[in-house]
Design an enzyme around this catalytic site. Sequence first.
Site, PDB file in Angstrom:
ATOM      1  N   ALA A 210       0.868  -1.194   0.000  1.00 33.13           N
ATOM      2  CA  ALA A 210       0.000   0.000   0.000  1.00 33.13           C
ATOM      3  C   ALA A 210       0.892   1.227   0.000  1.00 33.13           C
ATOM      4  O   ALA A 210       1.808   1.320   0.822  1.00 33.13           O
ATOM      5  CB  ALA A 210      -0.873  -0.001   1.254  1.00 33.13           C
ATOM      6  N   HIS A 211       0.675   2.144  -0.913  1.00 26.48           N
ATOM      7  CA  HIS A 211       1.444   3.389  -0.847  1.00 26.48           C
ATOM      8  C   HIS A 211       0.766   4.579  -1.520  1.00 26.48           C
ATOM      9  O   HIS A 211       1.320   5.667  -1.530  1.00 26.48           O
ATOM     10  CB  HIS A 211       2.837   3.195  -1.474  1.00 26.48           C
ATOM     11  CG  HIS A 211       2.811   3.173  -2.966  1.00 26.48           C
ATOM     12  ND1 HIS A 211       2.421   2.079  -3.684  1.00 26.48           N
ATOM     13  CD2 HIS A 211       3.116   4.116  -3.893  1.00 26.48           C
ATOM     14  CE1 HIS A 211       2.487   2.323  -4.974  1.00 26.48           C
ATOM     15  NE2 HIS A 211       2.897   3.567  -5.133  1.00 26.48           N
TER      16      HIS A 211
END
Length: 369
Positions: A210-211
């Site tokens: 996740a980013h």
Amino acid sequence: MDIYRLMMPCLVLGTRPEIIKMAPVIRELGAREIPFRLVHTGQHYSPDLDGVFFDDLGLPPPDINLGVGSGTHAEETAGIMVGVERALLKGGADITLVLGDTNSTLGGALAAAKLHVPLGHIEAGLRSHDRRMPEEINRVLTDHCSDFLFPPTPNAEHGLLAEGIDAEKMRTTGNTIVDAVEQSIAIARERSTILEELRLEPSSYLLATAHRHENVDDRTKLAVIMEGLGRVAARLDLPIVCPLHPRTKNRLGEFGLSVPQGVMVTEPLGYLDFLHLEAHARIVLTDSGGIQEEACILGVPCVTFRDNTERPETLEVGSNVLAGTDPERMVECARNMLKAAGGWTNPFGDGKAAGRIVDSLFDGSWLHK
Ligand code: UD1
Ligand code: UDP
């Protein structure tokens, strides 16, 4: 040697996915002994987001590193523009090549376009149609100031045509991520010891990353995503390995959020380790663009915790599903994708995209007609 082979391209890159996806183009130029300049903006600089990829992919070091580093969007983009402009003025280039949708892509594109250095955009034409994403603004602007566009798929090509971009400027090539996967997967199998290091058996775990700014910079949304990952691990009774991007790691700390049970966090991984881990995961959960493509290529089902994707081809072939960020929907999608049969057709090309890009630029029929 014909005259076109004397043309000097300048390749601009600055982040993890650009290094990975530009690698096949760099290799292709090297194999044909075509000289080029490699400008690294320095947007990514931590060894595990930068240097490890040059090592894993056996790339030559950049000729220049602009050292722009992290900042606001304006700070990063402006710094990149100033640096690339200087590099182009000093070193000269007959064409500038940028890839993807980052601030490095846009900064490099604007600097080249304003100096009237012909500009080529690799991975052109992707659209999420969501202007809240900084990447969407970068994609649209880069495409519209490019002289040569390399859409990876017919879908991306049709989108560009619908926006009024001249078909003469385009060559549909496939995505260089297929080339990158094909060039690295066997090496990863041979060299990576990541499964042993993490004490994992193949097909006994899930992989998550996740980013995205719109997911992790908002406390509530990040908390909900972590809750979702925790529930997926518990309900499917499978551990989740989660190599954490520094943006996400920093936000978890600032927001005082903890990682749920069942989710095993690691530092960002090098390409060979990540690819090996991805290839043996039961499913991948992600908000990354490149990982949606890569999972599809590797035959690993993907759950994307976003409401839209600029990679609709993955939805069409059935390798990927959009779950949004509701924890129960994430569980439902993960459960369904665990049963996905695989065997879909890879819509991103045949692993020869870099060859086509270099052919188009150097065969003289397009650029110099
Ligand atoms: C950038 C791209 C995104 C891409 C991602 C790939 C833009 C707008 N975003 O997002 O499209 O998917 O790269 O990973 O260009 N940081 C480090 N070390 C580094 C680089 C960054 O610790 O080497 C930390 C800094 O705290 C920085 C934060 O990560 O503020 C965000 O970095 P930045 O490059 O601005 O955006 P990414 O989230 O990496
Ligand atoms: N990747 C990697 N190590 C990691 C996470 C991702 O090597 O710990 C690779 C992954 O294989 C893919 C690329 O990074 O090729 C995707 O980059 P990222 O998710 O950072 O950016 P995006 O594709 O969303 O722009």
